[in-house]
Design an enzyme around this catalytic site. Structure first.
Site, PDB file in Angstrom:
ATOM      1  N   TRP A  62       0.841  -1.204   0.000  1.00 47.31           N
ATOM      2  CA  TRP A  62       0.000   0.000   0.000  1.00 47.31           C
ATOM      3  C   TRP A  62       0.876   1.254   0.000  1.00 47.31           C
ATOM      4  O   TRP A  62       0.554   2.244  -0.642  1.00 47.31           O
ATOM      5  CB  TRP A  62      -0.870  -0.036   1.251  1.00 47.31           C
ATOM      6  CG  TRP A  62      -1.744   1.148   1.528  1.00 47.31           C
ATOM      7  CD1 TRP A  62      -1.364   2.409   1.870  1.00 47.31           C
ATOM      8  CD2 TRP A  62      -3.162   1.161   1.507  1.00 47.31           C
ATOM      9  NE1 TRP A  62      -2.447   3.203   2.085  1.00 47.31           N
ATOM     10  CE2 TRP A  62      -3.576   2.464   1.867  1.00 47.31           C
ATOM     11  CE3 TRP A  62      -4.137   0.208   1.242  1.00 47.31           C
ATOM     12  CZ2 TRP A  62      -4.910   2.826   1.963  1.00 47.31           C
ATOM     13  CZ3 TRP A  62      -5.464   0.573   1.346  1.00 47.31           C
ATOM     14  CH2 TRP A  62      -5.835   1.872   1.690  1.00 47.31           C
ATOM     15  N   HIS A  63       2.008   1.217   0.699  1.00 42.79           N
ATOM     16  CA  HIS A  63       2.880   2.378   0.820  1.00 42.79           C
ATOM     17  C   HIS A  63       3.857   2.544  -0.335  1.00 42.79           C
ATOM     18  O   HIS A  63       4.464   3.591  -0.467  1.00 42.79           O
ATOM     19  CB  HIS A  63       3.668   2.311   2.135  1.00 42.79           C
ATOM     20  CG  HIS A  63       2.848   2.671   3.316  1.00 42.79           C
ATOM     21  ND1 HIS A  63       2.047   1.760   3.977  1.00 42.79           N
ATOM     22  CD2 HIS A  63       2.685   3.838   3.973  1.00 42.79           C
ATOM     23  CE1 HIS A  63       1.436   2.363   4.971  1.00 42.79           C
ATOM     24  NE2 HIS A  63       1.799   3.626   4.996  1.00 42.79           N
ATOM     25  N   GLY A  64       4.051   1.527  -1.148  1.00 41.59           N
ATOM     26  CA  GLY A  64       4.946   1.664  -2.285  1.00 41.59           C
ATOM     27  C   GLY A  64       5.802   0.432  -2.501  1.00 41.59           C
ATOM     28  O   GLY A  64       5.708  -0.544  -1.767  1.00 41.59           O
TER      29      GLY A  64
END
Length: 144
Positions: A62-64
C-alpha cells in the site's frame, strides 16, 4: 461516515501505547480499520504470526514498492509475536510488576518505531541494512 472519520491519528494512543500493537492501532486508524477488516480478517485459517505478516505485507505494498518499507513493515510481526509471548509468559502486560511497571508508557514502543522507521524513511535496501547493521540489528535481536 461521520466527523470521526477524519481523526486518523490518535497521538495519545500512539505515543503512550504499551506495546507495538497498541501503538499501531493508534496510528492511521482509518487505514488500520480497513486493514483489519479486509486483510487480516480474511486470513482466519492462519496463525496469528502469519496473519500479521500478511497484513504488514499488504500495508507495505500500500505504501509503495521500496525495499526499505518492506523491511520495516515485515519486522513488525516479529515484535507482535514477541509481545504476545511476553504477555503470555508474564500473565498479561497489565500485571507486570517491578521495574517494568515503572517504565513510562511508550518508551520502548517509540524506540521500536524509530528503529523501524529507518526503512520507511530511507526506502533503499542497502542504506537501511547498512544503518541497522551499524547498530548491530539490536531491535531485531531483542525480540528474538
Amino acid at each position: 461516515w461521520d466527523f470521526a472519520a477524519i481523526r486518523t491519528c490518535s497521538p495519545r494512543d500512539t505515543e503512550r501505547a504499551r506495546g507495538v500493537g497498541a501503538g499501531l492501532r493508534g496510528w492511521n486508524r482509518t487505514v488500520q480499520w480497513w486493514l483489519v477488516r479486509y486483510v487480516h480478517a480474511r486470513a482466519r485459517g492462519f496463525s496469528p504470526a502469519l496473519r500479521n505478516a500478511w497484513t504488514m505485507l499488504f500495508s507495505a505494498f500500500w505504501h509503495g514498492l521500496h525495499p526499505g518499507i518492506y523491511l520495516s513493515f515485515l519486522s513488525v510481526p516479529l515484535w507482535l509475536a514477541a509481545e504476545g509471548a511476553l504477555g503470555r509468559l508474564l500473565g498479561g502486560v497489565p500485571k507486570i510488576r517491578g521495574a517494568l511497571s515503572r517504565v513510562p508508557p511508550g518508551i520502548y514502543t517509540m524506540r521500536v518505531f524509530e528503529y523501524l522507521s529507518v526503512g520507511f524513511i530511507l526506502q533503499d535496501l542497502g542504506a537501511t541494512l547498512n544503518y541497522w547493521g551499524s547498530i548491530y540489528f539490536c531491535l531485531h535481536l531483542l525480540p528474538l
